[in-house]
Design an enzyme around this catalytic site. Structure first.
Site, PDB file in Angstrom:
ATOM      1  N   LYS A 145      -5.020   1.743  -7.754  1.00  0.00           N
ATOM      2  CA  LYS A 145      -3.653   1.888  -8.235  1.00  0.00           C
ATOM      3  C   LYS A 145      -3.265   0.653  -9.055  1.00  0.00           C
ATOM      4  O   LYS A 145      -3.946  -0.358  -8.899  1.00  0.00           O
ATOM      5  CB  LYS A 145      -2.700   2.113  -7.069  1.00  0.00           C
ATOM      6  N   HIS A 175      -5.191   2.566  -0.562  1.00  0.00           N
ATOM      7  CA  HIS A 175      -5.842   1.985   0.620  1.00  0.00           C
ATOM      8  C   HIS A 175      -5.065   2.258   1.918  1.00  0.00           C
ATOM      9  O   HIS A 175      -5.617   2.138   2.995  1.00  0.00           O
ATOM     10  CB  HIS A 175      -6.113   0.489   0.412  1.00  0.00           C
ATOM     11  N   LYS A 179      -6.261   3.377   6.453  1.00  0.00           N
ATOM     12  CA  LYS A 179      -5.856   2.742   7.718  1.00  0.00           C
ATOM     13  C   LYS A 179      -6.000   3.762   8.853  1.00  0.00           C
ATOM     14  O   LYS A 179      -5.544   4.897   8.731  1.00  0.00           O
ATOM     15  CB  LYS A 179      -4.401   2.240   7.623  1.00  0.00           C
ATOM     16  N   GLU A 213       7.051  -6.480   4.314  1.00  0.00           N
ATOM     17  CA  GLU A 213       6.026  -7.522   4.204  1.00  0.00           C
ATOM     18  C   GLU A 213       6.668  -8.901   4.313  1.00  0.00           C
ATOM     19  O   GLU A 213       7.824  -9.076   3.911  1.00  0.00           O
ATOM     20  CB  GLU A 213       5.326  -7.423   2.848  1.00  0.00           C
ATOM     21  N   ASP A 232       5.093  -0.300  -7.191  1.00  0.00           N
ATOM     22  CA  ASP A 232       3.969  -0.898  -6.472  1.00  0.00           C
ATOM     23  C   ASP A 232       3.696  -0.184  -5.144  1.00  0.00           C
ATOM     24  O   ASP A 232       2.552  -0.060  -4.720  1.00  0.00           O
ATOM     25  CB  ASP A 232       4.288  -2.386  -6.210  1.00  0.00           C
ATOM     26  N   HIS A 237       1.706   4.340  -1.664  1.00  0.00           N
ATOM     27  CA  HIS A 237       1.567   4.066  -0.228  1.00  0.00           C
ATOM     28  C   HIS A 237       2.620   4.767   0.637  1.00  0.00           C
ATOM     29  O   HIS A 237       2.298   5.445   1.608  1.00  0.00           O
ATOM     30  CB  HIS A 237       1.668   2.565   0.036  1.00  0.00           C
ATOM     31  N   LYS A 333       9.372  -7.333  -0.020  1.00  0.00           N
ATOM     32  CA  LYS A 333       8.581  -8.552   0.172  1.00  0.00           C
ATOM     33  C   LYS A 333       9.476  -9.637   0.763  1.00  0.00           C
ATOM     34  O   LYS A 333      10.681  -9.583   0.647  1.00  0.00           O
ATOM     35  CB  LYS A 333       8.018  -9.015  -1.167  1.00  0.00           C
TER      36      LYS A 333
HETATM   37  C1  BG6 Z   1      -0.822  -3.284  -2.522  1.00  0.00           C
HETATM   38  C2  BG6 Z   1       0.358  -3.827  -3.283  1.00  0.00           C
HETATM   39  O1  BG6 Z   1      -1.214  -2.045  -3.058  1.00  0.00           O
HETATM   40  O2  BG6 Z   1      -0.470  -3.124  -1.149  1.00  0.00           O
HETATM   41  C3  BG6 Z   1       0.777  -5.157  -2.688  1.00  0.00           C
HETATM   42  O3  BG6 Z   1       0.022  -3.998  -4.652  1.00  0.00           O
HETATM   43  C4  BG6 Z   1       1.055  -5.006  -1.214  1.00  0.00           C
HETATM   44  O4  BG6 Z   1       1.915  -5.665  -3.364  1.00  0.00           O
HETATM   45  C5  BG6 Z   1      -0.116  -4.333  -0.502  1.00  0.00           C
HETATM   46  O5  BG6 Z   1       1.255  -6.307  -0.670  1.00  0.00           O
HETATM   47  C6  BG6 Z   1       0.234  -3.985   0.936  1.00  0.00           C
HETATM   48  O6  BG6 Z   1      -0.925  -3.569   1.618  1.00  0.00           O
HETATM   49  P1  BG6 Z   1      -1.190  -3.967   3.140  1.00  0.00           P
HETATM   50  O7  BG6 Z   1      -2.433  -3.241   3.504  1.00  0.00           O
HETATM   51  O8  BG6 Z   1      -1.323  -5.450   3.187  1.00  0.00           O
HETATM   52  O9  BG6 Z   1       0.014  -3.490   3.905  1.00  0.00           O
END
Ligand code: BG6
Length: 497
Positions: A145, A175, A179, A213, A232, A237, A333
């Site tokens: 992505k 990704h 999980k 996050e 993003d 996600h 964030k």
């Molecule tokens: C990524 C984003 O795809 O996913 C990031 O670009 C983000 O900005 C991240 O921090 C979050 O993934 P995870 O697995 O750390 O929750």
């Protein structure tokens, strides 16, 4: 690389594998391997990472490093694909890879189209099929992505890459779908008879999905200035989590069956009204005891940037299961705690059985699916507090993965890489799914592009801007779950940290 290392560690990675790195920088296979080894070292004893290992198995690493080679070149020029073609023929002979190739595009998204065109022009995407049409020399392309930055660019990219590739050669990776806890949502819903009958508008009041996050933009200012939290995190996600929760039971548990059901969820989501979205940007503050600078002071970020680092949305799904049940989504964030969870709030009891307790004082039941960290599932309900008078207390029945299963270092990409190798596209997004997700968020992107106002600041280390609270308050006085949150409680009564 940690995922490949992990696949080798668990003996899932076959021996007849070679890894060719392609980069513009001048380099050597040894230099590349040393660099990756250093990265692996950073995971050793790193309790903050899902890939927390005690030590690097050097023998295993040497085995992988010995299969790595390095090509230097410009990925927008044909020459490098000629070198790649030769390199692929060589490793095919040396390691008996049977001509099967995964092209993993870990490149900036503006190059996706170019690279796929070039792979095609060099003849590298051509598969060989037996007389039943089953590829025995397969060619697959993994695309990271962001897949496009809005609906029009995602559509254009799909048209472009599908000129070279068949849809079943394309693996659009998200990704989050790797999980364990995300994959478990399907098992939880469809392997148990208990939950599905109450999984609908009759019993559910609303659903909250949070991806909070503690990290900031972490040196990715340039990327983030062109992206923002909505692009993003949301159409990829967060919508992936939503689809897992909202999808109908599939007729078949294969890629087509599951992806059709997810696609139906996106198709049933009306495009978002801009009023149903709140955007915020972090200012300075303290995150986990560390002082942080405002977003606008981050490197490569404009001092008057209007890019959001937080977004909250109210989305709807217009089908018989979910009509009238809002899904509130938020991600940001530099928030107070790292927390990804899906929280399902059930309708309250219609009457209070106790004269001393009004029906308003009864707390609603919550089912909480905790994606990370402290992976698990909890059900929250009221009970009578021990004692002579009738007083209610809210308690949790909690399942924690850590109580039941040994903790394996895992970053989520292991499953996804393995699935690409075996050609299972279940956990990857199809062209229509990606486009449908962009279609939902497009009106908000358009409105924000036209109107720079309405960006709500929030202090780093908090739960986000107040404006996000009002999004729920105005819906009959609802409220977000707290961030930071009380930990799950183990069955032995001890707090789980
Ligand atoms: C990524 C984003 O795809 O996913 C990031 O670009 C983000 O900005 C991240 O921090 C979050 O993934 P995870 O697995 O750390 O929750």
């Amino acid at each position: 690389m940690p995922a490949l290392y992990n696949l080798a560690r668990t003996r899932v990675l076959p021996n007849n594998v070679a890894i060719i790195g392609v980069d513009q920088a001048n380099g050597t296979a040894d230099g590349w391997a040393t660099h990756l080894h250093k990265m692996l070292e950073s995971f050793v004893g790193n309790a903050n990472s899902e890939f927390n290992i005690d030590a690097i198995d050097e023998g295993l690493w040497q085995g992988l490093a010995g299969r790595m080679s390095y090509l230097q070149g410009d990925i927008t020029k044909p020459e490098i694909y000629q070198s790649l073609s030769t390199a692929l023929s060589n490793v095919c002979k040396q390691y008996n890879t049977r001509g099967n190739v995964i092209f993993y595009l870990a490149v900036q998204d503006r190059f996706f189209g170019d690279v796929v065109d070039q792979i095609g022009q060099a003849g590298l995407a051509d598969q060989q099929e037996d007389e039943d049409g089953v590829p025995h020399r397969w060619r697959r392309v993994v695309i990271e992505k962001p897949f496009g930055h809005d609906l029009a660019s995602a559509q254009a990219l799909n048209v472009r890459i599908l000129r070279t590739l068949q849809e079943d050669q394309v693996f659009r990776i998200d990704h989050f779908l790797g999980k364990e806890t995300v994959q478990n949502i399907m098992a939880f819903r469809f392997a148990n008879g208990l939950f599905e009958p109450i999984w609908n508008r009759d019993r559910i009041d609303h659903i909250q999905i949070t991806a909070a996050e503690t990290v900031g933009v972490e040196g990715r200012g340039k990327f983030y200035e062109a992206t923002g939290a909505l692009r993003d995190m949301v159409p990829n996600h967060v919508f992936s989590l939503l689809a897992m929760v909202a999808m109908e039971p599939p007729a078949t548990f294969d890629a087509a069956g599951i992806r059709n059901r997810k696609a139906e969820v996106f198709a049933a989501m009306p495009p978002l009204r801009p009023q149903a979205a709140v955007r915020g940007q972090y200012g300075g503050g303290d995150v986990l005891g560390k002082h942080t600078v405002p977003y606008r002071n981050e490197p490569d970020v404009s001092r008057d940037s209007n890019i959001e680092t937080y977004v909250a949305l109210r989305v709807e799904i217009d089908n018989w299961r979910w009509a009238g049940v809002p899904f509130y989504l938020r991600t940001g964030k530099h928030m107070a705690e790292r927390l990804t969870e899906i929280a399902i709030r059930f309708r309250p009891a219609p009457l209070s059985p106790f004269a001393t307790t009004s029906v308003e004082a009864l707390r609603p039941n919550w089912l909480i699916i905790r994606i990370q960290p402290d992976e698990g599932i909890a059900l929250q309900f009221d009970i009578k507090r021990p004692g002579p008078s009738v007083q209610l207390a809210t308690v949790q029945m909690a399942f924690s993965y850590a109580d039941w299963f040994p903790r394996e270092p895992n970053i989520g990409y292991e499953t996804l890489l393995h699935d690409v190798m075996v050609g299972d596209a279940t956990l990857f997004n199809r062209a229509d799914m990606v486009e449908a997700a962009w279609r939902v968020v497009q009106p908000v992107l358009d409105s924000w592009a036209q109107d720079g106002s309405g960006l709500a600041p929030y202090a780093s280390g908090t739960a986000g801007p107040d404006a996000a609270d009002r999004l729920l308050e105005q819906d009959g006085g609802r409220a977000w779950r707290d961030i930071p949150q009380q930990r799950f409680v183990h069955s032995n009564g001890k707090n789980h940290q």
